[in-house]
Design an enzyme around this catalytic site. Structure first.
Site, PDB file in Angstrom:
ATOM      1  N   GLU A 115       0.957  -1.835  -0.064  1.00 53.80           N
ATOM      2  CA  GLU A 115      -0.212   0.138  -0.104  1.00 53.80           C
ATOM      3  C   GLU A 115       0.613   1.067  -0.001  1.00 53.80           C
ATOM      4  OE1 GLU A 115      -4.201  -1.340   1.465  1.00 53.80           O
ATOM      5  OE2 GLU A 115      -2.863  -0.744   2.944  1.00 53.80           O
ATOM      6  N   GLU A 135      -4.866 -10.337   2.869  1.00 56.72           N
ATOM      7  CA  GLU A 135      -5.906  -9.635   3.607  1.00 56.72           C
ATOM      8  C   GLU A 135      -6.719 -10.279   4.154  1.00 56.72           C
ATOM      9  OE1 GLU A 135      -2.795  -5.722   3.871  1.00 56.72           O
ATOM     10  OE2 GLU A 135      -3.399  -7.599   3.031  1.00 56.72           O
TER      11      GLU A 135
END
Length: 259
Positions: A115, A135
């Site tokens: 990210e 995730e």
């Protein structure tokens, strides 16, 4: 410099170039709340320093660039509503940093590490680097901008593969799909990043900053980031999101029930 940064971060000013390093190699440069706050402060300083024209962002050691937040610590905190990331729902990493950021990926780049990478401009990876967003394997979502930025930067089908399977790709594949600019031997990584930075520093600084600002602001991502934060909150509050880190910590297979 006047910055109170944790020992897990280093910030060097080398002429017109800033080198910001996550310095927690024993923990795969995984992020603590103090590191997140420190990174924001360091990049804010870089952005405001008139002598600095380009930043290099990297990790210490040979194994990992960054593996994101420590699930055993971070996810339980997120379940309880402790904001470990940006509190402004429209803000994501480097969203208002208009000077160029070169990312030197020295190893595994997953979860929050990816990210951060998605907020950078030019990306050089060591040959052994790997990229992914795991995730969903732990019943949560990468809410740091990945749902918005990743499909903008690589083909939709590849973005969905990363978001929905939790699989990783190697450096060569990342290069092929356009996630990174170049793959180099690990011992040449910093030299390559510095070469890009020095080339950028030869250009007109106002023109460089303006070019990046126009490109970023034209994306108008802020409403999409708010949507991401709002929808991800229900996932982090779910029973599955409690089961994920429990299973991760216990090294067992999680049992999810979709609630």
């Amino acid at each position: 410099m006047g910055l109170n940064l944790p020992a897990s971060l280093s910030y060097e000013k080398r002429g017109r170039i800033a080198i910001i390093t996550m310095n927690r190699p024993e923990a795969m440069n995984s992020l603590t709340k103090e590191m997140l706050i420190g990174l924001e402060a360091a990049f804010d300083d870089f952005n405001k320093d008139p002598e600095l024209r380009c930043a290099i962002f990297t990790g210490a050691g040979e194994r990992a660039f960054c593996t994101g937040l420590d699930l055993k610590v971070a996810l339980p905190a997120l379940n309880e509503g402790d904001a470990l990331g940006y509190e402004d729902p429209a803000k994501r990493p480097f969203q208002t940093v208009y000077k160029p950021i070169i990312c030197a990926i020295n190893g595994v780049c997953v979860a929050g590490g990816l990210e951060f990478l998605l907020g950078t401009d030019i990306r050089i990876a060591a040959e052994h680097a790997k990229f992914g967003l795991a995730e969903v394997r732990w019943a949560v979502v990468p809410a740091g901008g990945s749902h918005v930025r990743l499909p903008q930067q690589i083909p939709w089908a590849i973005a969905m593969e990363l978001l929905l399977t939790g699989n990783t790709i190697d450096a060569q594949r990342a290069y092929e799909v356009g996630l990174i600019n170049k793959v180099v031997p690990a011992d040449r990584l910093l030299d390559e990043a510095l070469a890009y930075a020095e080339r950028i520093c030869e250009n007109g600084p106002l023109a460089v900053r303006t070019a990046k600002e126009i490109a970023l602001r034209a994306l108008s991502n802020e409403p999409a980031f708010v949507l991401e934060k709002t929808m991800s909150a229900r996932v982090f509050a779910s029973e599955d999101a409690r089961e994920g880190p429990r299973a991760f910590a216990a090294k067992t297979k999680p049992e999810y029930h979709g609630r």
